[in-house]
Design a protein around this motif. Sequence first.
Motif, PDB file in Angstrom:
ATOM      1  N   GLY A 209     -37.117 -23.224  21.788  1.00  0.00           N
ATOM      2  CA  GLY A 209     -37.434 -24.269  22.746  1.00  0.00           C
ATOM      3  C   GLY A 209     -36.253 -24.619  23.628  1.00  0.00           C
ATOM      4  N   THR A 210     -35.064 -24.728  23.023  1.00  0.00           N
ATOM      5  CA  THR A 210     -33.865 -25.055  23.791  1.00  0.00           C
ATOM      6  C   THR A 210     -33.478 -23.913  24.711  1.00  0.00           C
ATOM      7  N   PHE A 211     -33.696 -22.677  24.268  1.00  0.00           N
ATOM      8  CA  PHE A 211     -33.401 -21.513  25.103  1.00  0.00           C
ATOM      9  C   PHE A 211     -34.216 -21.584  26.394  1.00  0.00           C
ATOM     10  N   ALA A 212     -35.526 -21.819  26.249  1.00  0.00           N
ATOM     11  CA  ALA A 212     -36.390 -21.884  27.429  1.00  0.00           C
ATOM     12  C   ALA A 212     -36.030 -23.073  28.310  1.00  0.00           C
ATOM     13  N   GLU A 213     -35.748 -24.214  27.672  1.00  0.00           N
ATOM     14  CA  GLU A 213     -35.403 -25.418  28.431  1.00  0.00           C
ATOM     15  C   GLU A 213     -34.111 -25.230  29.206  1.00  0.00           C
ATOM     16  N   GLY A 214     -33.058 -24.729  28.529  1.00  0.00           N
ATOM     17  CA  GLY A 214     -31.767 -24.563  29.178  1.00  0.00           C
ATOM     18  C   GLY A 214     -31.780 -23.502  30.260  1.00  0.00           C
ATOM     19  N   ALA A 215     -32.437 -22.377  29.981  1.00  0.00           N
ATOM     20  CA  ALA A 215     -32.490 -21.304  30.971  1.00  0.00           C
ATOM     21  C   ALA A 215     -33.245 -21.748  32.218  1.00  0.00           C
ATOM     22  N   THR A 216     -34.342 -22.470  32.023  1.00  0.00           N
ATOM     23  CA  THR A 216     -35.121 -22.940  33.170  1.00  0.00           C
ATOM     24  C   THR A 216     -34.323 -23.942  33.995  1.00  0.00           C
ATOM     25  N   ALA A 217     -33.668 -24.876  33.329  1.00  0.00           N
ATOM     26  CA  ALA A 217     -32.889 -25.886  34.049  1.00  0.00           C
ATOM     27  C   ALA A 217     -31.786 -25.242  34.891  1.00  0.00           C
ATOM     28  N   ASP A 218     -31.151 -24.198  34.364  1.00  0.00           N
ATOM     29  CA  ASP A 218     -30.025 -23.568  35.056  1.00  0.00           C
ATOM     30  C   ASP A 218     -30.457 -22.584  36.140  1.00  0.00           C
ATOM     31  N   TRP A 219     -31.618 -21.961  35.960  1.00  0.00           N
ATOM     32  CA  TRP A 219     -31.976 -20.839  36.830  1.00  0.00           C
ATOM     33  C   TRP A 219     -33.188 -21.088  37.718  1.00  0.00           C
ATOM     34  N   ALA A 220     -33.862 -22.227  37.583  1.00  0.00           N
ATOM     35  CA  ALA A 220     -35.084 -22.471  38.366  1.00  0.00           C
ATOM     36  C   ALA A 220     -34.805 -22.426  39.867  1.00  0.00           C
ATOM     37  N   ALA A 221     -33.778 -23.150  40.322  1.00  0.00           N
ATOM     38  CA  ALA A 221     -33.487 -23.190  41.750  1.00  0.00           C
ATOM     39  C   ALA A 221     -33.073 -21.818  42.269  1.00  0.00           C
ATOM     40  N   VAL A 222     -32.271 -21.107  41.481  1.00  0.00           N
ATOM     41  CA  VAL A 222     -31.855 -19.759  41.884  1.00  0.00           C
ATOM     42  C   VAL A 222     -33.061 -18.829  41.982  1.00  0.00           C
ATOM     43  N   TYR A 223     -33.966 -18.943  41.023  1.00  0.00           N
ATOM     44  CA  TYR A 223     -35.158 -18.093  41.012  1.00  0.00           C
ATOM     45  C   TYR A 223     -35.974 -18.282  42.286  1.00  0.00           C
ATOM     46  N   LEU A 224     -36.235 -19.537  42.655  1.00  0.00           N
ATOM     47  CA  LEU A 224     -37.031 -19.791  43.851  1.00  0.00           C
ATOM     48  C   LEU A 224     -36.322 -19.295  45.106  1.00  0.00           C
ATOM     49  N   THR A 225     -35.004 -19.421  45.125  1.00  0.00           N
ATOM     50  CA  THR A 225     -34.252 -18.964  46.290  1.00  0.00           C
ATOM     51  C   THR A 225     -34.309 -17.447  46.433  1.00  0.00           C
ATOM     52  N   ARG A 226     -34.077 -16.737  45.334  1.00  0.00           N
ATOM     53  CA  ARG A 226     -33.960 -15.276  45.390  1.00  0.00           C
ATOM     54  C   ARG A 226     -35.309 -14.563  45.387  1.00  0.00           C
ATOM     55  N   VAL A 227     -36.307 -15.129  44.708  1.00  0.00           N
ATOM     56  CA  VAL A 227     -37.581 -14.430  44.542  1.00  0.00           C
ATOM     57  C   VAL A 227     -38.619 -14.873  45.556  1.00  0.00           C
ATOM     58  N   THR A 228     -38.640 -16.167  45.885  1.00  0.00           N
ATOM     59  CA  THR A 228     -39.689 -16.676  46.776  1.00  0.00           C
ATOM     60  C   THR A 228     -39.152 -17.073  48.150  1.00  0.00           C
ATOM     61  N   ASP A 229     -37.854 -16.865  48.386  1.00  0.00           N
ATOM     62  CA  ASP A 229     -37.231 -17.208  49.671  1.00  0.00           C
ATOM     63  C   ASP A 229     -37.361 -18.697  50.006  1.00  0.00           C
ATOM     64  N   ALA A 230     -37.331 -19.548  48.983  1.00  0.00           N
ATOM     65  CA  ALA A 230     -37.394 -20.990  49.205  1.00  0.00           C
ATOM     66  C   ALA A 230     -36.095 -21.492  49.816  1.00  0.00           C
ATOM     67  N   GLY A 231     -36.192 -22.541  50.629  1.00  0.00           N
ATOM     68  CA  GLY A 231     -35.008 -23.159  51.193  1.00  0.00           C
ATOM     69  C   GLY A 231     -34.270 -23.987  50.156  1.00  0.00           C
ATOM     70  N   PRO A 232     -33.053 -24.435  50.456  1.00  0.00           N
ATOM     71  CA  PRO A 232     -32.252 -25.174  49.471  1.00  0.00           C
ATOM     72  C   PRO A 232     -32.941 -26.430  48.943  1.00  0.00           C
ATOM     73  N   GLY A 233     -33.595 -27.189  49.840  1.00  0.00           N
ATOM     74  CA  GLY A 233     -34.254 -28.416  49.403  1.00  0.00           C
ATOM     75  C   GLY A 233     -35.410 -28.153  48.468  1.00  0.00           C
ATOM     76  N   VAL A 234     -36.239 -27.167  48.802  1.00  0.00           N
ATOM     77  CA  VAL A 234     -37.382 -26.819  47.952  1.00  0.00           C
ATOM     78  C   VAL A 234     -36.897 -26.268  46.619  1.00  0.00           C
TER      79      VAL A 234
END
Length: 407
Positions: A209-234
């Motif tokens: 549970g902590t693995f999923a929680e920590g990885a998501t918290a650290d990498w969610a914004a990067v994922y959206l930026t690199r994979v979905t071309d989201a802007g910094p605010g999104v």
Amino acid sequence: MSHQRAITLVFAVHGAVAGSFATRIPWIQDQLGLSPGVLGVALLCPAIGAIIGMPMASRLAHRIGERPAIQLLLAMWCGQLALPALAPASVWLFGAMVLFGVTAGMSDVVMNAHAVGLERHLGRSIMTGLHGMWCVGSLAGAGAGMVAAQLGVDARAHFGAVALVLLSVGLVSGRSLFTGRAGAAAPAPRRFVLPSKAIAGIGVVGFCGTFAEGATADWAAVYLTRVTDAGPGVAAASYTIFMLTMASARLVADRFVRRFGPVAVVRCGGSVAATGGVLVVIARTPALGIAGFALLGLGVAAIVPLVFAAAGNAGRTPAEGVAGVATITYLSVLAAPAVTGWTADATSYPVAFAMITGVLVVMTLLAGVLKVRDELPAPAGGFPAPTSAPRGMEEQAQEEHASPASA
């Protein structure tokens, strides 16, 4: 002030310290001229310190009592908020961060152990609500920190003012905590012991549970930026939504734990989180990715609180059980960001989150180990056990009439 409201404030204060610190990390980096690599090492130090300190927490609580231990450690945790900002060089920062982690980990163990005993005293689940208030405190501290950063307030002045306010709240709430001390029947915690089979099994669920929680918290914004071309605010909004859904779910999850039990809640939460992981993996638009992260936050919300509650009841004493499982989960805090990054670098970001989804599936399948929470008698200590564990809505209503409302 009731015992439950007092421990609720303790959790909120602990979270507020963590949230306040997180917002001023860029100030510390600029003040000391730290490279990303050096800053990364500094940010590992609190987890290392927590792993060092956690085994000592149960012995401190046994020696001086849970309430004095919580008061002492919470005061130290608030007071040490300013230490990293006062460091004159990176080597001093490393030492300050280790001490920061030692106090964070020890206070975490003792206040969760106290909450386990209070659950038994009340005869109903309150742990997820307490962790929800930790999230509320963290968000409040982060909000104040963002305002201070925007106004250009020196972090040393900011941390000093916040520490004084939180210390005052912590001292006031500490006076209303349960005053009992573990009696003669409570065994002295051992200096070092390998986790029992029950604790190890619970720890694996917590690790996942902590693995999923920590990885998501650290990498969610990067994922959206690199994979979905989201802007910094999104992209930044993905983390906020993840945290908000997790905090909201924790505040209401106790009702479901009382009705259906911890095993069912963890299995349901794991299924929801895994569904969110699948959405993230297939997402190629920001909206779908954010929806996946929201489900991840919703699904993992109750995992850590219920793991701590189960461990507290599985150990010889609540503090020893919580310390054992918390050490395992903190190893996940160290591993999750790095393993996710290595996997993404070697393959792709979707593959990395497919791995995280697999971890959530394993956690869901292993949820049955948490049934120890309902099977074991009350741990020895200052809290009496209820005559029977609450199971249905009628019992819940009777208990809520006789005891303070859950946070």
